[in-house]
Design a protein around this motif. Structure first.
Motif, short mmCIF file in Angstrom:
data_model
loop_
_atom_site.label_atom_id
_atom_site.label_comp_id
_atom_site.label_asym_id
_atom_site.label_seq_id
_atom_site.Cartn_x
_atom_site.Cartn_y
_atom_site.Cartn_z
N UNK A 477 -44.27 75.45 86.00
CA UNK A 477 -44.32 76.44 84.93
C UNK A 477 -45.21 75.91 83.81
N UNK A 478 -46.06 76.78 83.30
CA UNK A 478 -46.96 76.38 82.20
C UNK A 478 -46.82 77.35 81.04
N UNK A 479 -47.04 76.84 79.84
CA UNK A 479 -47.09 77.65 78.62
C UNK A 479 -48.47 77.42 78.02
N UNK A 480 -49.29 78.47 78.03
CA UNK A 480 -50.69 78.35 77.62
C UNK A 480 -50.86 78.90 76.20
N UNK A 481 -51.59 78.16 75.38
CA UNK A 481 -51.89 78.59 74.03
C UNK A 481 -53.39 78.43 73.78
N UNK A 482 -53.90 79.13 72.76
CA UNK A 482 -55.33 79.13 72.50
C UNK A 482 -55.76 78.08 71.47
N UNK A 488 -47.19 73.15 68.97
CA UNK A 488 -45.77 72.94 68.71
C UNK A 488 -44.93 74.14 69.14
N UNK A 489 -45.40 75.32 68.80
CA UNK A 489 -44.65 76.52 69.17
C UNK A 489 -44.65 76.72 70.68
N UNK A 490 -45.74 76.34 71.34
CA UNK A 490 -45.79 76.43 72.80
C UNK A 490 -44.72 75.54 73.42
N UNK A 491 -44.55 74.36 72.83
CA UNK A 491 -43.51 73.45 73.32
C UNK A 491 -42.13 74.04 73.08
N UNK A 492 -41.95 74.71 71.95
CA UNK A 492 -40.67 75.35 71.66
C UNK A 492 -40.36 76.45 72.66
N UNK A 493 -41.40 77.17 73.09
CA UNK A 493 -41.20 78.21 74.10
C UNK A 493 -40.74 77.59 75.41
N UNK A 494 -41.38 76.47 75.79
CA UNK A 494 -40.98 75.77 77.01
C UNK A 494 -39.53 75.32 76.92
N UNK A 495 -39.13 74.82 75.75
CA UNK A 495 -37.74 74.40 75.56
C UNK A 495 -36.79 75.58 75.65
N UNK A 496 -37.24 76.71 75.12
CA UNK A 496 -36.38 77.90 75.09
C UNK A 496 -36.07 78.42 76.49
N UNK A 497 -37.06 78.37 77.38
CA UNK A 497 -36.83 78.87 78.74
C UNK A 497 -36.34 77.76 79.67
N UNK A 498 -36.31 76.54 79.16
CA UNK A 498 -35.73 75.43 79.91
C UNK A 498 -36.66 74.69 80.84
N UNK A 500 -41.25 73.96 81.68
CA UNK A 500 -42.63 74.32 81.36
C UNK A 500 -43.39 73.22 80.66
N UNK A 501 -44.69 73.20 80.89
CA UNK A 501 -45.58 72.24 80.26
C UNK A 501 -46.58 72.99 79.41
N UNK A 502 -46.64 72.63 78.11
CA UNK A 502 -47.55 73.30 77.19
C UNK A 502 -48.96 72.76 77.39
N UNK A 503 -49.93 73.65 77.45
CA UNK A 503 -51.32 73.22 77.59
C UNK A 503 -52.24 74.22 76.91
N UNK A 504 -53.32 73.69 76.34
CA UNK A 504 -54.28 74.55 75.66
C UNK A 504 -55.21 75.20 76.67
N UNK A 505 -55.55 76.46 76.42
CA UNK A 505 -56.40 77.21 77.34
C UNK A 505 -57.81 76.61 77.37
N UNK A 506 -58.27 76.27 78.54
CA UNK A 506 -59.62 75.74 78.69
C UNK A 506 -60.60 76.82 79.16
N UNK A 507 -60.18 78.09 79.03
CA UNK A 507 -61.02 79.20 79.46
C UNK A 507 -60.62 79.75 80.82
N UNK A 516 -49.16 82.60 76.83
CA UNK A 516 -48.99 83.00 78.23
C UNK A 516 -48.03 82.03 78.90
N UNK A 517 -47.00 82.60 79.55
CA UNK A 517 -46.07 81.79 80.34
C UNK A 517 -46.22 82.20 81.80
N UNK A 518 -46.52 81.23 82.66
CA UNK A 518 -46.57 81.47 84.10
C UNK A 518 -45.45 80.67 84.73
#
Length: 525
Positions: A477-482, A488-498, A500-507, A516-518
């Motif tokens: 599971x990934x949490x993508x941010x721009x 930080x908020x991306x990491x909070x989303x991952x924690x909320x759903x239990x 996921x790994x937060x990563x910045x969008x590389x295009x 985006x959560x996949x």
């Protein structure tokens, strides 16, 4: 002074195919089209290898340099006084050694052995550069600047293709201001990937200065970058770092978060504890433990300053005999221009220093950019000039303590003690209703997975849109941010759903909304 929580996250820096203990390759594509985003004069970084020291002195004499002209009677008297103080310090050191080691013969052997250890590896070019800097600003017992380099010569790195043939593997670089009279120490970490205009050598990462011209050129480059004279140099080999800590009987450190990083050497638990040498080294090396939070070098540099502060506290609070043995242990892994008398004299002057109040720390302000397959740091010129102006006045580098609220890492300290209070306080942000929009995609094929994740996020105030991913073969599971400040908020989303790994969008990902959560195969609901 107040403290501020840092949630301005930087891009996660994970170059492809990186190897080695720190997990990153220093090799990056670069072309001549890059330009500095600041007002520094590129020519100021040039280094003429053909110019001799005598020519430099003649030029300095023409420019009215204070150390190239004839010495006045007042200056001559002042220099004699300084020489006398050094002789007195030397005598005091010899007496202390005799008392601690039980005889003049043992003291002499100790002095010679330690002195030889400390000066091994120094070259004349570096000594000349440091002497020239001190001549321009003669030492009067007040504050001075030292460049502190950390290198890693471990057997793992020797065998690594990434570092094959490297004459120097720099893991850290700190501009250090020491004020024995004011009992203050300032540590400013410099990002090794900072893009610096090195004149005839082109635009290079800061740590390339050593491969170009050795320690002398590194001192020259950092001195011009910071706008201060660097009169001393010290290089620490992290391969023996653990032995130094063990010689002190361990050091007390409040580890900000659990470290589980194989590349750094293993595991260190979170919390206040006495670290042994192996644990301290893991903390100082760890980068990938922070991959989900942003720039790992920034967190690693903060931990290195934390451990160095703990070592300073342990040494400065020890008795004379322990201090003598500590210097002996340090000498095996430290190369410096300092004499033993200098080290013990400075240590004596700093006795009583409280690391929480009297050691200021920060990192050079930069912005990360991934260009042509490599990471670069662009100096924030205005913020850097402000920081160095404060440092030169004896003030903390920053106006406020800075604590990363997600990892608990102390990124900057002002001596106010607010950083520890901030670190220990619970974050109120976790209970604040969110207003961001999140797109949740089912990438594992489990029926209802997207709806279940959406329900958890909507309970926090997020606006959620669901759908299926282009395939169901996502393993993680990934949490993508721009933007970097969304990490930080991306990491909070991952924690909320239990999960996921937060990563910045590389295009690679196109989506509407803020995040985006996949959902991958690791989703358990």
């Amino acid at each position: 002074m107040s403290s501020r929580r840092s949630n301005q996250r930087r891009p996660v820096r994970r170059p492809p195919d990186s190897i080695g203990l720190d997990g990153r390759s220093d090799e990056a594509s670069r072309n001549g089209a890059y330009t500095r985003r600041d007002s520094f004069d590129p020519s100021s970084y040039g280094r003429s290898t053909a110019r001799t020291r005598d020519e430099a002195r003649r030029e300095a004499r023409d420019d009215g340099s204070p150390y190239a002209r004839r010495v006045s009677q007042a200056e001559y008297t002042q220099r004699r006084k300084r020489a006398k103080r050094k002789r007195i310090a030397l005598v005091a050191v010899v007496v202390a050694l005799v008392l601690c080691l039980g005889g003049a013969g043992a003291a002499f052997a100790y002095y010679q052995t330690v002195s030889n250890n400390l000066h091994a590896g120094l070259d004349q070019e570096l000594i000349d550069a440091l002497n020239a800097a001190e001549a321009s600003q003669p030492y009067d017992g007040g504050p001075f600047y030292m460049l502190l380099m950390g290198t890693d010569g471990s057997s793992d790195r020797e065998a690594s293709e990434e570092y094959a043939g490297d004459q120097f593997r720099s893991d850290s670089m700190m501009l250090t201001r020491i004020d024995p009279q004011g009992k203050k120490v300032t540590l400013v970490s410099l990002h090794r990937d900072t893009l610096v205009d090195m004149g005839e050598n082109g635009q290079q990462k800061l740590n390339a200065a050593h491969s170009i011209g050795g320690a002398a050129y590194t001192v020259e480059t950092v001195s011009k970058l910071a706008g201060v004279p660097i009169t001393h140099y010290a290089e620490i080999n992290f391969d023996g770092f653990k032995d130094i800590v063990d010689a002190l009987g361990g050091v007390e450190v409040d580890v900000p978060m659990t470290i589980d990083d194989e590349d750094a050497g293993g595991y260190v638990a979170q919390g206040l504890q006495t670290l042994n040498g192996d644990q301290a080294l893991i903390l100082c090396r760890a980068r990938h433990a922070y991959d989900e939070f942003g720039d790992g070098d920034r967190y690693r540099a903060a931990n290195q300053r934390l451990v160095l502060s703990a070592i300073a506290k342990k040494i400065l609070s020890s008795d004379a005999a322990t201090m003598v043995s500590s210097v002996q242990a340090l000498s095996q892994y430290v190369t410096t221009d300092f004499e033993i008398a200098d080290i013990l004299s400075i240590a004596a002057g700093l006795r009583g220093l409280d690391p929480e109040k009297d050691i200021y720390t920060a990192m050079e302000p930069t912005t990360s950019a991934y260009i042509n397959g490599g990471w670069y740091e662009y100096l924030d010129t205005a913020a850097w000039k402000t920081m160095m102006s404060r440092v030169d006045q004896g003030l903390p580098p920053t106006e406020e303590d800075e604590v990363d609220e997600t990892s608990g890492t102390v990124l900057a300290t002002t001596g106010s003690g607010a950083a520890n209070a901030e670190k220990q306080s619970s974050s109120s942000d976790s209970t604040t209703k969110k207003s961001s929009t999140v797109t949740v995609k089912n990438g594992n094929g489990l029926a209802g997975a997207g709806a279940e994740a959406a329900e958890k996020l909507e309970a926090l105030g997020y606006t959620v849109d669901t759908g299926n991913a282009e395939s169901f073969d996502y393993s993680q599971t990934i949490v993508v941010y721009e933007r970097g400040d969304q990490a930080t908020e991306a990491r909070e989303i991952a924690n909320a759903i239990g999960v996921g790994k937060a990563q910045q969008n590389n295009g690679e990902y196109a989506f509407e909304g803020d995040f985006l959560v996949v959902l991958g195969a690791d989703w358990e609901g």
